[in-house]
Design an enzyme around this catalytic site. Structure first.
Site, mmCIF file in Angstrom:
data_model
loop_
_atom_site.group_PDB
_atom_site.id
_atom_site.type_symbol
_atom_site.label_atom_id
_atom_site.label_comp_id
_atom_site.label_asym_id
_atom_site.label_seq_id
_atom_site.Cartn_x
_atom_site.Cartn_y
_atom_site.Cartn_z
ATOM 1 N N HIS A 112 57.925 -5.403 -26.929
ATOM 2 C CA HIS A 112 57.496 -4.900 -28.234
ATOM 3 C C HIS A 112 57.757 -6.034 -29.235
ATOM 4 O O HIS A 112 58.731 -6.777 -29.090
ATOM 5 C CB HIS A 112 58.329 -3.719 -28.718
ATOM 6 C CG HIS A 112 58.389 -2.541 -27.802
ATOM 7 N ND1 HIS A 112 59.213 -2.483 -26.712
ATOM 8 C CD2 HIS A 112 57.750 -1.343 -27.855
ATOM 9 C CE1 HIS A 112 59.076 -1.301 -26.121
ATOM 10 N NE2 HIS A 112 58.198 -0.592 -26.787
ATOM 11 N N ASP A 115 61.319 -6.269 -30.198
ATOM 12 C CA ASP A 115 62.345 -6.668 -29.220
ATOM 13 C C ASP A 115 62.571 -8.168 -29.306
ATOM 14 O O ASP A 115 63.676 -8.642 -29.054
ATOM 15 C CB ASP A 115 61.905 -6.473 -27.752
ATOM 16 C CG ASP A 115 61.371 -5.114 -27.426
ATOM 17 O OD1 ASP A 115 61.782 -4.158 -28.076
ATOM 18 O OD2 ASP A 115 60.530 -5.032 -26.505
ATOM 19 N N GLU A 159 54.181 6.117 -16.576
ATOM 20 C CA GLU A 159 55.628 5.966 -16.375
ATOM 21 C C GLU A 159 56.164 7.162 -15.579
ATOM 22 O O GLU A 159 55.904 8.324 -15.913
ATOM 23 C CB GLU A 159 56.336 5.864 -17.725
ATOM 24 C CG GLU A 159 57.850 5.746 -17.572
ATOM 25 C CD GLU A 159 58.546 5.263 -18.833
ATOM 26 O OE1 GLU A 159 57.990 4.380 -19.514
ATOM 27 O OE2 GLU A 159 59.637 5.774 -19.134
ATOM 28 N N HIS A 162 58.139 9.830 -17.465
ATOM 29 C CA HIS A 162 57.302 10.601 -18.386
ATOM 30 C C HIS A 162 56.521 11.668 -17.616
ATOM 31 O O HIS A 162 56.290 12.765 -18.115
ATOM 32 C CB HIS A 162 56.326 9.690 -19.125
ATOM 33 C CG HIS A 162 56.998 8.674 -19.989
ATOM 34 N ND1 HIS A 162 56.299 7.784 -20.763
ATOM 35 C CD2 HIS A 162 58.305 8.397 -20.220
ATOM 36 C CE1 HIS A 162 57.138 7.005 -21.415
ATOM 37 N NE2 HIS A 162 58.371 7.355 -21.094
ATOM 38 N N ASP A 201 65.331 6.962 -17.885
ATOM 39 C CA ASP A 201 64.914 5.583 -17.581
ATOM 40 C C ASP A 201 65.810 4.888 -16.561
ATOM 41 O O ASP A 201 66.180 3.728 -16.743
ATOM 42 C CB ASP A 201 64.891 4.733 -18.873
ATOM 43 C CG ASP A 201 63.695 5.030 -19.758
ATOM 44 O OD1 ASP A 201 62.737 5.663 -19.288
ATOM 45 O OD2 ASP A 201 63.726 4.619 -20.939
#
Ligand code: XLS
Ligand code: NI
Ligand code: NI
Length: 436
Positions: free
Chosen positions: A99, A102, A266, A269, A307
């Site tokens: 991102h 980041d 993902e 998700h 995660d």
């Protein structure tokens, strides 16, 4: 200067090895179906979890120091680049994802933020030279800053929409500069908390407008990669618009975005949406939206996006089966959107986590090919639908059957004969292949 002094290049040592810093299943150059394992899997490092996350949770401070021995935010950002490239080189990971926020610190003004991002992008680009390391995809963080509390593209405030659009423009520029072949939209705040204050119709139209602007801009700058939407049903928003693969595909088709967008699926998700990982991949595949993967796994006892690094070989096998049937990755890859647990606070733990995750998917790939080669499951499915090959089934398939002709057929033929679904038998084949 090294950030990871306790391990060198991680090598494949095979299943007999007890060396924690070695691959047991991931043999990068092993040829499977005409292609090295690394090109099937296209592993990517997530900048945010791997280099930034301090592992804070709602009940406690971070346990990992991410200052890399520096104090100035730009020095820290550069140190992350150095650490990231050392990490990817040692693990043999050829892709990364990031991102905008980041890689560089947010400045006091938008202009300052833009400059910070551009400076670090130039530094990353210089580090990439002479290596095999490539950008898988870039994205903009449109969820952390409080300005996005009501959403970004779906915000009720036009100024926030404008801000988000500006961030996306720069994140697309960064992606193009670094040669990335993907750009992700994950709508962490694109949803609602209560319908009492929400005009859903405006919000969805605006989200599509933002995506269309992104496509137009990127294509005008020569970007020929894929855009991805990453579905997620909830968290942080109570209800997110990009709920699951089926919902997103409907959205993309409604707004005419289906030629430019694919999905980034993902695992965690999928399970949050009440689906399996392989269900989401299957829906994407059969609709022509199979794009990229964020690999991780949730915890069946916890209801959020934990995660975790993937260790479930059965799930990885079913996911890799979908990858193979989709014809492999084109612009996509397998990004470890995964983080170590809060008590695993050393940099060694990061490497051990990646080794475990990469081995899981390597084994999954091997086993998925074995299942296909074994052939019993595929041929069972083929045979299961054989009634559509001829007779009345063929008439249904080729569109000549009508309700009248089918009634006539039923009046003549009476009660249909149905066969067993044989689920337990098929599961036993999966078990047999997985554990042989
Ligand atoms: C969060 C998402 C995020 C996206 C990129 O749950 O997985 O990390 O992958 O914005
Ligand atoms: Ni993700
Ligand atoms: Ni996630």
């Amino acid at each position: 200067m090294t950030y990871f002094p306790n391990f060198g290049k991680i090598k494949y040592e095979g299943q007999g090895s007890k060396n924690p810093f070695a691959f047991k299943f991931y043999d990068a150059d092993r040829i499977i179906d005409g292609k090295p394992m690394k090109d099937h899997l296209k592993f990517a490092m997530s900048w945010w979890h791997t280099l930034c996350a301090v592992m804070a949770d709602p009940f406690g401070a971070g346990t990992i120091d991410r200052s890399y021995g520096k104090t100035d935010p730009m020095d820290i950002a550069r140190a992350k680049v150095d650490a990231g490239f050392e990490f990817m080189d040692k693990l043999g990971i050829e892709y990364f994802c990031f991102h905008d926020m980041d890689i560089a610190p947010e400045g006091k003004t938008f202009a300052e933020t833009k400059k910070n991002v551009q400076e670090i992008v130039a530094y990353i680009k210089s580090k990439m030279e002479g290596t095999n390391i490539k950008l898988l995809w870039g994205t903009a963080n449109l969820f952390n800053n409080p300005r996005y509390m009501h959403g970004a593209g779906t915000s009720c405030e036009a100024d926030v929409f404008a801000y988000a659009a500006s961030q996306i423009k720069n994140a697309i520029d960064a992606t193009i500069t670094l040669g990335g072949k993907g750009y992700v939209f994950w709508g962490g705040r694109e949803g609602y908390e209560t319908l009492l204050n929400t005009n859903m119709a405006i919000e969805l139209d605006n989200l599509a407008r933002l995506m269309k602007m992104a496509v137009n801009y990127a294509r005008s700058k020569g970007f020929d990669g894929d855009f991805y939407v990453e579905p997620k049903p909830k968290e942080p928003t109570k209800h997110q618009y990009d709920f699951d693969s089926a919902t997103v595909i409907g959205f993309l088709r409604k707004y005419g975005l289906d030629n430019d967008f694919k999905l980034n699926i993902e695992a965690n998700h999928a399970t949050l949406a009440g689906h399996t990982f392989e269900h989401e991949l299957r829906v994407a595949r059969i609709n022509g939206f199979f794009g990229s993967i964020d690999a991780n796994q949730g915890d069946e006892h916890l209801g959020w996006d934990t995660d975790q690094f993937p260790t479930d070989v059965r799930t990885a096998t079913c996911a890799m089966y979908e990858l193979i049937k989709a014809g492999g990755f084109t612009n996509g890859g397998l990004n470890f959107d995964a983080k170590v647990r809060r008590p695993s606070f050393t940099f060694d733990d990061l490497a051990l986590a990646y080794i475990s995750g990469m081995d899981t998917f390597a084994l999954g790939l091997i086993k998925a090919y074995e299942i296909i080669e074994d052939g019993r499951i595929d041929s069972f499915v083929l045979d299961r639908y054989k009634s559509y090959k001829s007779g009345i089934g063929a008439e249904i398939m080729n569109g000549t059957a009508t309700l009248e002709s089918l009634e006539e057929y039923t009046l003549k033929n009476g009660e249909p004969k149905v066969e067993s679904g044989r689920q337990e038998y098929l599961e036993s084949i999966l078990t047999q292949v997985l554990y042989r």
